[in-house]
Design a protein around this motif. Structure first.
Motif, PDB file in Angstrom:
ATOM      1  N   ASP A 291     -13.516   1.817   4.890  1.00  0.00           N
ATOM      2  CA  ASP A 291     -14.628   0.779   4.851  1.00  0.00           C
ATOM      3  C   ASP A 291     -14.135  -0.159   4.107  1.00  0.00           C
ATOM      4  OD1 ASP A 291     -14.812   2.116   2.677  1.00  0.00           O
ATOM      5  OD2 ASP A 291     -16.896   2.507   2.724  1.00  0.00           O
ATOM      6  N   HIS A 292     -12.913  -0.154   3.506  1.00  0.00           N
ATOM      7  CA  HIS A 292     -12.307  -1.545   2.893  1.00  0.00           C
ATOM      8  C   HIS A 292     -11.207  -2.024   3.688  1.00  0.00           C
ATOM      9  CE1 HIS A 292     -14.890  -1.147  -1.186  1.00  0.00           C
ATOM     10  NE2 HIS A 292     -15.161  -0.260  -0.443  1.00  0.00           N
ATOM     11  N   LEU A 293     -10.812  -3.405   3.504  1.00  0.00           N
ATOM     12  CA  LEU A 293      -9.639  -3.673   3.866  1.00  0.00           C
ATOM     13  C   LEU A 293      -8.613  -3.878   2.759  1.00  0.00           C
ATOM     14  CD1 LEU A 293     -11.108  -6.581   6.064  1.00  0.00           C
ATOM     15  CD2 LEU A 293     -10.217  -4.219   6.780  1.00  0.00           C
ATOM     16  N   PRO A 294      -7.279  -3.926   2.892  1.00  0.00           N
ATOM     17  CA  PRO A 294      -6.412  -4.243   1.605  1.00  0.00           C
ATOM     18  C   PRO A 294      -6.609  -5.659   1.306  1.00  0.00           C
ATOM     19  CG  PRO A 294      -5.491  -2.928   3.550  1.00  0.00           C
ATOM     20  CD  PRO A 294      -6.715  -3.465   4.134  1.00  0.00           C
ATOM     21  N   LEU A 295      -6.496  -5.838  -0.277  1.00  0.00           N
ATOM     22  CA  LEU A 295      -6.425  -7.285  -0.458  1.00  0.00           C
ATOM     23  C   LEU A 295      -4.950  -7.286  -1.102  1.00  0.00           C
ATOM     24  CD1 LEU A 295      -8.009  -9.966  -1.265  1.00  0.00           C
ATOM     25  CD2 LEU A 295      -8.377  -8.882  -3.597  1.00  0.00           C
ATOM     26  N   TRP A 296      -4.448  -8.440  -0.789  1.00  0.00           N
ATOM     27  CA  TRP A 296      -2.845  -8.511  -1.157  1.00  0.00           C
ATOM     28  C   TRP A 296      -2.508 -10.018  -1.642  1.00  0.00           C
ATOM     29  CZ3 TRP A 296       0.059 -12.378   1.155  1.00  0.00           C
ATOM     30  CH2 TRP A 296      -0.478 -12.873   2.335  1.00  0.00           C
ATOM     31  N   ILE A 297      -1.530 -10.022  -2.483  1.00  0.00           N
ATOM     32  CA  ILE A 297      -1.001 -11.188  -3.100  1.00  0.00           C
ATOM     33  C   ILE A 297       0.254 -11.264  -2.990  1.00  0.00           C
ATOM     34  CG2 ILE A 297      -1.250 -10.752  -5.352  1.00  0.00           C
ATOM     35  CD1 ILE A 297      -1.915 -13.584  -5.865  1.00  0.00           C
ATOM     36  N   GLN A 298       1.151 -12.329  -2.759  1.00  0.00           N
ATOM     37  CA  GLN A 298       2.552 -12.461  -2.990  1.00  0.00           C
ATOM     38  C   GLN A 298       2.815 -13.139  -4.456  1.00  0.00           C
ATOM     39  OE1 GLN A 298       5.870 -14.862  -0.775  1.00  0.00           O
ATOM     40  NE2 GLN A 298       5.989 -12.894  -0.037  1.00  0.00           N
ATOM     41  N   ILE A 299       3.562 -12.474  -5.190  1.00  0.00           N
ATOM     42  CA  ILE A 299       4.093 -13.026  -6.603  1.00  0.00           C
ATOM     43  C   ILE A 299       5.389 -13.623  -6.588  1.00  0.00           C
ATOM     44  CG2 ILE A 299       4.257 -12.532  -9.014  1.00  0.00           C
ATOM     45  CD1 ILE A 299       2.061 -10.404  -8.456  1.00  0.00           C
ATOM     46  N   ARG A 300       5.778 -14.570  -7.220  1.00  0.00           N
ATOM     47  CA  ARG A 300       6.971 -15.154  -7.199  1.00  0.00           C
ATOM     48  C   ARG A 300       7.619 -14.376  -8.433  1.00  0.00           C
ATOM     49  NH1 ARG A 300       4.895 -19.953  -5.334  1.00  0.00           N
ATOM     50  NH2 ARG A 300       4.352 -20.652  -7.226  1.00  0.00           N
ATOM     51  N   THR A 301       8.869 -13.518  -8.532  1.00  0.00           N
ATOM     52  CA  THR A 301       9.313 -12.857  -9.535  1.00  0.00           C
ATOM     53  C   THR A 301      10.407 -13.309 -10.033  1.00  0.00           C
ATOM     54  OG1 THR A 301      10.635 -11.244  -8.011  1.00  0.00           O
ATOM     55  CG2 THR A 301       8.309 -10.645  -8.431  1.00  0.00           C
ATOM     56  N   ASP A 302      11.065 -14.547  -9.642  1.00  0.00           N
ATOM     57  CA  ASP A 302      12.147 -15.188 -10.423  1.00  0.00           C
ATOM     58  C   ASP A 302      11.473 -16.161 -11.176  1.00  0.00           C
ATOM     59  OD1 ASP A 302      14.470 -16.446 -10.819  1.00  0.00           O
ATOM     60  OD2 ASP A 302      14.925 -17.073  -8.786  1.00  0.00           O
TER      61      ASP A 302
END
Length: 319
Positions: A291-302
């Motif tokens: 009943d929940h959607l995945p919440l996501w983010i992209q992070i710059r790791t360089d």
């Protein structure tokens, strides 16, 4: 992804799911440059054995990311062990112990990660409320229904600590707000520690916060936690109706600009569960996926460039 010789129904469902995944526009991660992280409450994951279709769909969703913090995983890990082989042999997992009382709901927290992109960095521990001396004993000063789980990871030259939790629902919003404030205080104190494990802390999970304008969100962010710019845009939610912001990803970060690349929710529901589970009611569907959607983010790791910029600023200032 290693789906293997699945049935016609599962294959057709995976095609539908992939179209919904494409609609989320999750940018591909690049080795040593970017990292895709998600938090997902998988409803009662492990309480009752899921169908084979659900296991494949869950694996397909998790596989869009490099690291996923999963909450509401139950004490029985059988379904988790069914998901991992579909993800592939390079995926790994770190998880907490289950909390067996009613407040803990027999839940544990799980980090699932792609070992080609992310390495476990050594720290794995439950966070505990601060203690006060009472007589000869040291007792918790406040109550958290479920202990947050803290683990350290490394991707490229970017080290970070993940802090994932599932905050109480309960009958009292005041008690929930107090728990959120306690978590914020713990995190603020952690950042002030001289020998903290890392200066980059990623805080995520199901905080049961209805809105970013709620006093609950104000409590959670009262000691300096920041909402990444990519997640501050728009008014989307992480429930199926997309109107409640129960789930969060926040950070203490040395380089906040690295957290503003992209983010959002992956809407596997898309207002109609029937193409995935034609014979189920919507409620039954939530116990197969969630009943929940995945919440996501992209992070710059360089972070080499940011480190050099800081070094130049310190040198010019004579420090």
């Amino acid at each position: 992804m290693f789906h293997g010789n699945v049935s016609l129904e599962i294959a057709e469902g995976l095609k539908v799911l992939r179209r919904r995944i494409d609609a989320a526009r999750i940018p591909a991660s690049k080795l040593d440059e970017t990292l895709n992280i998600a938090t997902w409450n998988i409803r009662d994951f492990g309480k009752k054995r899921r169908s084979q279709a659900a296991i494949h769909y869950i694996a397909e969703i998790i596989g869009q990311f490099d690291l996923v913090g999963i909450v509401e995983t139950r004490d029985d890990l059988t379904d988790l062990t069914r998901v991992l082989p579909i993800l592939g042999p390079y995926w790994d997992v770190v998880y907490s112990d289950a909390i067996l009382d009613a407040g803990g709901n027999r839940e544990r927290i799980v980090y699932v990660f792609d070992g080609r992109v992310v390495a476990f960095n050594g720290l794995a521990a439950e966070a505990s409320p601060p203690r006060r001396k009472s007589g000869t004993e040291y007792l918790p000063a406040e109550s958290w229904w479920r202990a947050p789980y803290v683990a350290s990871f490394k991707s490229g030259n970017f080290d970070f600590v993940a802090f994932t939790t599932h905050v109480r629902w309960g009958d009292s919003t005041a008690a929930r707000t107090a728990e959120l404030q306690g978590l914020a205080n713990w995190l603020g104190a952690k950042m002030a520690e001289r020998h903290k494990e890392d200066a980059d802390i990623l805080v995520m999970g199901d905080f049961n916060i209805p809105s970013l304008k709620s006093p609950m969100f104000a409590a959670l962010t009262s000691t300096g936690l920041q909402l990444p710019a990519a997640l501050a845009k728009g008014s989307f939610g992480s429930n199926l109706a997309r109107n409640k912001r129960y789930d969060q990803i926040l950070h203490f970060a040395r380089y906040p600009e690295n957290f503003s690349n992209a983010g959002g929710v992956l809407d596997f529901f898309a207002s109609d569960h029937r193409p995935l589970f034609p014979d189920l009611t919507k409620d039954a569907f939530t116990y197969q996926l969630s009943d929940h959607l995945p919440l996501w983010i992209q992070i710059r790791t360089d972070i080499d460039g940011a480190q050099l910029d800081q070094l130049i600023q310190r040198k010019r200032a004579g420090r």
